[in-house]
Design a protein around this motif. Structure first.
Motif, short mmCIF file in Angstrom:
data_model
loop_
_atom_site.label_atom_id
_atom_site.label_comp_id
_atom_site.label_asym_id
_atom_site.label_seq_id
_atom_site.Cartn_x
_atom_site.Cartn_y
_atom_site.Cartn_z
N THR A 1 -12.35 0.67 -3.17
CA THR A 1 -12.33 -0.71 -1.87
C THR A 1 -11.37 -0.49 -1.30
O THR A 1 -9.98 -1.07 -1.65
CB THR A 1 -12.82 -1.07 -3.05
N LEU A 2 -12.07 0.34 -0.30
CA LEU A 2 -10.34 0.00 0.81
C LEU A 2 -10.04 -1.26 1.08
O LEU A 2 -10.85 -1.82 1.31
CB LEU A 2 -10.92 0.38 1.95
N ASP A 3 -8.91 -1.95 0.63
CA ASP A 3 -8.01 -3.27 1.04
C ASP A 3 -7.85 -3.46 2.33
O ASP A 3 -6.46 -3.98 1.96
CB ASP A 3 -7.57 -3.63 0.18
N GLY B 1 -10.26 5.89 0.48
CA GLY B 1 -10.75 4.33 0.63
C GLY B 1 -11.81 3.84 0.24
O GLY B 1 -12.17 2.69 -0.03
#
Lengths: 338, 338, 338, 338
Positions: free
Chosen positions: A250-252, A274
């Motif tokens: 989960t690209l934060d 990501g």
């Protein structure tokens, strides 16, 4: 630090807590609310942090007040100069840099071909792994020093400075011979021996966030490098591990503005890992630039169906070239260049 | 591997997928359901895993069929012998072992005092850190070789074999001189250079699960050690990182029966880090034994308010002694000893 | 509450913060550390919580001091009486209760058959769903009122009191006609309209933890029920959602001692959903008892291969009967009965 | 579905599995790899999904092939028309819509003041909560019907259509009297009774992703609404719960391109809750547009220090107005309007 006492704390326990604080060489200030007692602990941060306040009977919790990453935070400091990878400055506040290349160095032909294509499209730094951290011992582990040599040849051929991963403290001297920037990967973000070692290098270091590292953990790992004397540190958001299974990570992107505010280190985003699905990497790259990234790192391969690693998330060169045009438009829209 | 084709896959794409599989040296079997096409890929596992099937156009997802950790899984193998730490056998199926000691080695007096107390209470292996992986570079980093020497003295004084952490490939020869078992910590669970190095040691290795490592990741890291030739590997569940903030970690006891079923390696549980709050460590230790752990590792300190690390989660010796009696009762209740 | 000011807070901002606190009708106490300013906010908890302290310029963060769940916490209160489901008391501190039955009520024959078997094995409360919260609208949604009638028949046939799920505020009167205990499922843990409605029921309520609810969230949801006047609330740990994929959920047994310490409400553990794999449910049930659960809820089906829901995690009756003997041994080992 | 058999599966177990599949009214195809047996199960998806394949002895795991959300997926369907909130079309593929307003309706003056300001700045839909899902029962719960009336007055005053949350099936008729679009909040994403009820409404529904809902769960919840006949569904990404504590949630922008690809429903992003820190909402709003959102929902308050909920994450009107200009530039950069 602030100590929150347990609801049923006794006066004798409070006295004991205060005595311990004094014994530790610190000062205290007691605050009595309507239903709880709170004790502020005052003194030098370094000293406070080392004391086991939470181990004292009657203490419910201990709330840190100071950020423990002084060098990374630069709370009172001036904005640092940008980090230079070869001649390429990252973190100028103005220009967004593109870092691109294959996941792994596979051969001289492969790397030089890809390097030429990404350079032409607009990339300014070349990435490629010679030492590969693979989840399975049976997967391709990289070409090692031969891969480093090929990277240097690709630099000679294209002029692009190179960034490559280091995985073992014993490899530093070797990797330093070839690289322009060292990458510490997600799996080694808390390999403190390695952090200290690259903290003594003359080369800049790009530190990737661990799968489940908080932003605070990440900045503390940067602090390991900085505190050894190497002030050329780039931070890379590359996706965290969550319950979602449709994407590799989960690209934060929340981390981008937070890191820019809590620290002055340049922030790189790696949308390839990501999200991990080729089809959606362009959208996340655009979002990374819009969120304020100083650089974006994107994997490209000219023949993904024969890639030795990460073929499913490599962009083909023509897709990358098209994406660069769109990235530039978004960079311009927020007042930056690319 | 099983390939699930995209809903809108064309016949030409299917043909291309099949051609690639053949080119890779693998065989295929096509299955057409009412709305999807599925392709089984048949051949040696090692070969299948290295091919970028997900990179082929028309492929929606790739489902692995085989577990990638052959040695750790021992799917077709006999039950291996237990792992010996000094004279103490772990994983006999019958006796549950207790590993105990302080977080860090702080001094000779401290360690020998604690070692004597935990031995008397029933511990059979002594733990203590000489090299400490601390989130902050400003925290106590351990006594290093001096700590190793003190551990050896405590072994001489009590007869307890010792387990201690190794953090750097360069330290192996040194740590081997003193330790009976090497610990690879959570932060280094995917430090593959270190895993390979301890895989060449004559000492057993206890591998702790990473904060966000899946059970599959954990077994693959064990596989790194096993595939280098070291078959004496213990797996340690020590809590994973979740959204819960009242506890330091979330002890994943689900992992105990799963690991016992998927692998034949002995399973250690570390409730101290798994919950991280002193008051609740006894309950989680009891639960670990009930869930089937082969060993439980518990931190003890005779003076937690002056501990140099983790004072808030160390049991006092008298609490530990009382807990051992209860652990033994639960072990007996499930037909084991302790 | 404690306000931690931003590092660069100005004196004017501090004055503004203090003025706001006064305007809100609260008092303040300022504490100046070596590098940060901390402000304690003093006054009635209810009032403090409603004020947007974090919205004031110069505030970096706000740390709550008081637990927001007064009734659930009973910090100053006496231990409450146990909760009665029919005649069965849960939370006496001594006896561990077994709740068992199928996932869904499928037919009269099915339910009475299973109810008789689990009663004989030692279960004291019968579970069975008439309204089923299914992730997909196309899955079996339960028999509705007909299912409730069958539950009442099974109670008449076996004497076991029944617990069943309620999913809609409009169903309360109907479900109350048949059930001895209402279950609020994980997916409705923050369906506040439903919590308020069951808070007005004369029946006890078992509240299941949401997939990603913190323990604090869970106790606040219990507080919704308690604050409407219904003091008969059971809390159920049933696994949380994490990154692990080998298990359906991650059973968080840490929550058992934490809930027992932070609240006085009886704690039920549901290992069936907590691990979701039939083979491993016994071990997790044993661990739940060892961790201190007041009741354990286990799904049983006499013909799992034809179950209309959750067949893969239902124990066969003979496995359940064997497990009960082992659960009793563990309960005895920790000084309890079952 | 694909069944993966256990490694040690026997021929008798395979025969039993095949017999069960036939008994269920389905067909099978066996594929024998070098070390595993895989069985494809063929037949109507609805039928396959309801059968407890994982409950059959010898089955290790069951891999779904078909997406269970047919209406949401529209795999074979044409692109649906955009969803209309009042006169505002969302999901045209061209124009990005702005939804704005306060968290809660607090008074007529407050709402009309904010509505006028956000309209002037460029918002096209007004948000405001009359029923508030608050974690604590002691927090402000909204003005209820009075809040709905004020919303209608604000619509009359400004011409902006309104979106507001519904929390209880019993409130549908009332909320329908006032609202232009129903919001189902994150905490009710799997309140299936509510989903079915709004599925029968003539109003469009914006469904917010649950804190720990996978994208698949989210689309299945949308499917509940769609399958009741209401085809006007908007999906809203608003942040998921992870281990990160510096932000209120982790805004999962990966979900935007994934949702656009897996479904044809318009996608709204809520950066306000997605990061939860006022200072960083502009960057995440820009990223949301760059990632491809069809609409962005942003909370605005003219006096955050007196807001009755979420004051710390409300933008001031002048900040919002400035942000709109930047959002428009990014929308233009990716070939859209705003």
């Amino acid at each position: 630090m602030i100590i929150i006492a347990q609801p049923a704390v006794t006066d004798a326990q409070i006295d004991h807590i205060l005595a311990r604080i004094e014994e530790y060489g610190l000062r205290s200030q007691v605050m009595r609310g309507e239903s709880r007692v709170v004790i502020g602990v005052i003194g030098p941060d370094e000293l406070i942090r080392e004391k086991p306040l939470a181990a004292i009977p009657g203490v419910e919790s201990v709330v840190p007040v100071m950020k423990p990453y002084k060098l990374a935070a630069q709370e009172n400091g001036a904005t640092p100069p940008p980090v230079a990878i070869g001649e390429v400055l990252i973190g100028t506040g103005q220009r967004v840099a593109l870092i691109s290349g294959p996941c792994s160095v596979e051969s001289k032909e492969q790397l030089i071909s890809i390097a030429s294509l990404v350079k032409k499209a607009g990339a300014r730094v070349l990435r490629g792994g010679a030492y590969k951290p693979r989840t399975s011992p049976y997967s391709f582990q990289g070409l090692g020093e031969n891969g480093l040599r090929i990277l240097a040849e690709a630099r000679a051929a294209t002029g692009l400075p190179i960034i490559t991963e280091i995985m073992d403290t014993r490899d530093l001297a070797l990797v330093e011979k070839y690289a322009d920037c060292l990458q510490v990967g997600s799996r080694n973000m808390q390999n403190f021996a390695l952090l200290k070692e690259v903290g003594r290098s003359h080369l800049p270091v790009m530190l990737k966030r661990g799968f489940s590292a908080t932003i605070s953990d990440l900045l503390l790992s940067a602090e390991y490098i900085l505190s050894e004397g190497n002030r050329n540190v780039l931070i890379c958001e590359r996706g965290i591990r969550t319950f979602e299974t449709m994407t590799r990570n989960t690209l934060d992107l929340n981390a981008v503005p937070i890191l820019k505010a809590k620290s002055k280190l340049p922030v790189v985003v790696d949308p390839t890992h990501g999200i991990g699905v080729r089809e959606f990497i362009p959208q996340m790259s655009l979002a990374a630039v819009a969120a304020g990234a100083d650089a974006v790192m994107i994997e490209v391969h000219h023949d993904p169906e024969h890639a030795r690693s990460d073929g499913e998330q490599a962009l083909r060169p023509e897709v990358f070239a098209d994406l660069v045009r769109r990235l530039r438009a978004v960079a311009n829209a927020i007042g930056r260049e690319l």
